[in-house]
Every structure is written in structure tokens, then in C-alpha cells.
Design a protein around this motif. Structure first.
Motif, mmCIF file in Angstrom:
data_model
loop_
_atom_site.group_PDB
_atom_site.id
_atom_site.type_symbol
_atom_site.label_atom_id
_atom_site.label_comp_id
_atom_site.label_asym_id
_atom_site.label_seq_id
_atom_site.Cartn_x
_atom_site.Cartn_y
_atom_site.Cartn_z
ATOM 1 N N GLY A 1 0.805 -1.221 0.000
ATOM 2 C CA GLY A 1 0.000 0.000 0.000
ATOM 3 C C GLY A 1 0.836 1.269 0.000
ATOM 4 O O GLY A 1 2.008 1.275 0.368
ATOM 5 N N THR A 2 0.197 2.347 -0.470
ATOM 6 C CA THR A 2 0.828 3.668 -0.468
ATOM 7 C C THR A 2 -0.212 4.712 -0.083
ATOM 8 O O THR A 2 -1.416 4.477 -0.206
ATOM 9 N N LYS A 3 0.255 5.869 0.350
ATOM 10 C CA LYS A 3 -0.679 6.953 0.684
ATOM 11 C C LYS A 3 -1.425 7.418 -0.565
ATOM 12 O O LYS A 3 -2.582 7.823 -0.501
ATOM 13 N N GLU A 4 -0.783 7.319 -1.732
ATOM 14 C CA GLU A 4 -1.441 7.707 -2.985
ATOM 15 C C GLU A 4 -2.594 6.755 -3.302
ATOM 16 O O GLU A 4 -3.646 7.180 -3.787
ATOM 17 N N ALA A 5 -2.394 5.465 -3.020
ATOM 18 C CA ALA A 5 -3.460 4.485 -3.253
ATOM 19 C C ALA A 5 -4.636 4.745 -2.314
ATOM 20 O O ALA A 5 -5.793 4.720 -2.745
ATOM 21 N N VAL A 6 -4.348 5.010 -1.070
ATOM 22 C CA VAL A 6 -5.408 5.322 -0.098
ATOM 23 C C VAL A 6 -6.201 6.539 -0.574
ATOM 24 O O VAL A 6 -7.429 6.565 -0.498
ATOM 25 N N ALA A 7 -5.501 7.523 -1.096
ATOM 26 C CA ALA A 7 -6.130 8.786 -1.489
ATOM 27 C C ALA A 7 -7.106 8.638 -2.649
ATOM 28 O O ALA A 7 -8.063 9.419 -2.750
ATOM 29 N N ILE A 8 -6.912 7.652 -3.537
ATOM 30 C CA ILE A 8 -7.810 7.543 -4.695
ATOM 31 C C ILE A 8 -9.077 6.739 -4.414
ATOM 32 O O ILE A 8 -10.004 6.771 -5.218
ATOM 33 N N VAL A 9 -9.141 6.029 -3.300
ATOM 34 C CA VAL A 9 -10.293 5.159 -3.034
ATOM 35 C C VAL A 9 -11.627 5.900 -3.142
ATOM 36 O O VAL A 9 -12.536 5.443 -3.839
ATOM 37 N N VAL B 1 3.459 3.053 -7.448
ATOM 38 C CA VAL B 1 4.408 2.886 -6.356
ATOM 39 C C VAL B 1 4.936 4.243 -5.892
ATOM 40 O O VAL B 1 5.074 4.493 -4.705
ATOM 41 N N THR B 2 5.196 5.116 -6.855
ATOM 42 C CA THR B 2 5.629 6.486 -6.551
ATOM 43 C C THR B 2 4.902 7.434 -7.508
ATOM 44 O O THR B 2 4.464 7.011 -8.584
ATOM 45 N N PRO B 3 4.807 8.708 -7.139
ATOM 46 C CA PRO B 3 4.219 9.672 -8.085
ATOM 47 C C PRO B 3 4.993 9.729 -9.404
ATOM 48 O O PRO B 3 4.400 9.919 -10.463
ATOM 49 N N GLU B 4 6.309 9.520 -9.349
ATOM 50 C CA GLU B 4 7.119 9.549 -10.564
ATOM 51 C C GLU B 4 6.787 8.379 -11.481
ATOM 52 O O GLU B 4 6.670 8.547 -12.701
ATOM 53 N N SER B 5 6.621 7.187 -10.915
ATOM 54 C CA SER B 5 6.297 6.032 -11.756
ATOM 55 C C SER B 5 4.878 6.156 -12.316
ATOM 56 O O SER B 5 4.602 5.706 -13.430
ATOM 57 N N HIS B 6 3.995 6.798 -11.574
ATOM 58 C CA HIS B 6 2.637 7.087 -12.061
ATOM 59 C C HIS B 6 2.724 7.977 -13.304
ATOM 60 O O HIS B 6 2.135 7.671 -14.349
#
Length: 170
Positions: free
Chosen positions: A19-27, A150-155
Motif C-alpha cells: 500500500g501507499t498513501k497515494e493508493a489510499v487517497a484515490i479510493v 508505487v511512486t508519483p514519478e512512476s505514475h
């Protein structure tokens, strides 16, 4: 007809072992997207990353040695924050799903496929490319605000790669 595909919105990818904070944020955004699609009469399906107990001995497990999405585990489940309802779920042992692409190819009048979910640079991009190859005349879109990696950069890298292959990034 439009098809919304919700990719791997599973507990292990949201707030579990990967998990990542970015994944939590999109739910919440993904939940809203699902509700809007159903209200518009669109078809909604889900994918579910599915591994077995021997995951660490697989090719993927040797390259990503973090046990995740083992069939039947809490981490394998799709987030309870999302309304799966009676939507079809495609269990997939790898990043992309040929079964999903074959299913999409059977839909009469399919004009657009939109993908949302996790992880932009692995499973979202893999499925987007498989769908584009299988259905070159169907518009394939990705809602970047409903995806995380995984990271904002890889996104951002994955979104750029998809744009190069004529996948519409919103």
C-alpha cells in the motif's frame, strides 16, 4: 456502450503489504467513478490480482519478493469502500488479463473502455496495452485521478507511456 474496468483495488495494494498513501487517497474517487458509471448505465467490471501460497517461488515473486494478494486472504479482497455489487471479477495471476480482453471483445457496440485503479505503472498499463492491441478501434482511456502507482514519478511515467500508444489520459 462504455466499459469501466476497476483494476486491482485490493487491500494489499491500498493499505496492506504494498500500500501507499497515494493508493489510499484515490479510493473515494474510484468509488465515485463506479457510482457515476452505473448511474449512466455503463458496464463495470473488476480485476483482482491473484497469487497462491507459492508466490515467492514464482517469476514475479523472485522479482518482487513481497507476499501480496494471496487468494482468500484479507489483502486479496477488493476494498469494502467500493461497491462491487454483482459486477464480474476477473482474477488474474499476472499483471494483465487476456481473459478480460477476450471478454471486452465480445461486447456488442463497445465504443470506449476506461480504466482506473492500481498500480498505474504495472497492472493498469499492462491491461491498457492488452486492450489496445485486442481492440485497436475502441477508445481506451485512463482516468489519472483514479489511479496511483508505487511512486508519483512512476505514475507519471506510466501515463506518458500510455499517451504515446494512443491511450487517452484524462
Amino acid at each position: 456502450m462504455k466499459l469501466l474496468i476497476v483494476i486491482d483495488m485490493q487491500n494489499d495494494f491500498i493499505d496492506g503489504s504494498l500500500g501507499t498513501k497515494e493508493a489510499v487517497a484515490i479510493v473515494p474517487k474510484v468509488a465515485e467513478k463506479i457510482a457515476e458509471a452505473r448511474a449512466a448505465g455503463e458496464l463495470v467490471v473488476f480485476t483482482r490480482d491473484t497469487h497462491q501460497e507459492n508466490y515467492l517461488k514464482t517469476q514475479e515473486g523472485k522479482n518482487l519478493p513481497v507476499v501480496h494478494c494471496v487468494k482468500g486472504s484479507a489483502g486479496w479482497q477488493i476494498s469494502r469502500s467500493l461497491d462491487v455489487g454483482d459486477s464480474r471479477i476477473f482474477d488474474k495471476p499476472s499483471f494483465g488479463s487476456m481473459e478480460l480482453a477476450d471478454f471486452a471483445a465480445t461486447l456488442d457496440g463497445l465504443e470506449e473502455i476506461e480504466l482506473v485503479g492500481l498500480c498505474t505503472g504495472i497492472c493498469v498499463i499492462s491491461n491498457a496495452f492488452i486492450l489496445k492491441a485486442k481492440l485497436p478501434e475502441v477508445k481506451i482511456s485512463v482516468d489519472s485521478s483514479c489511479c496511483a502507482c508505487v511512486t508519483p514519478e512512476s505514475h507519471a511515467t506510466a501515463l506518458s507511456a500510455m499517451k504515446l500508444c494512443q491511450i487517452n489520459v484524462k
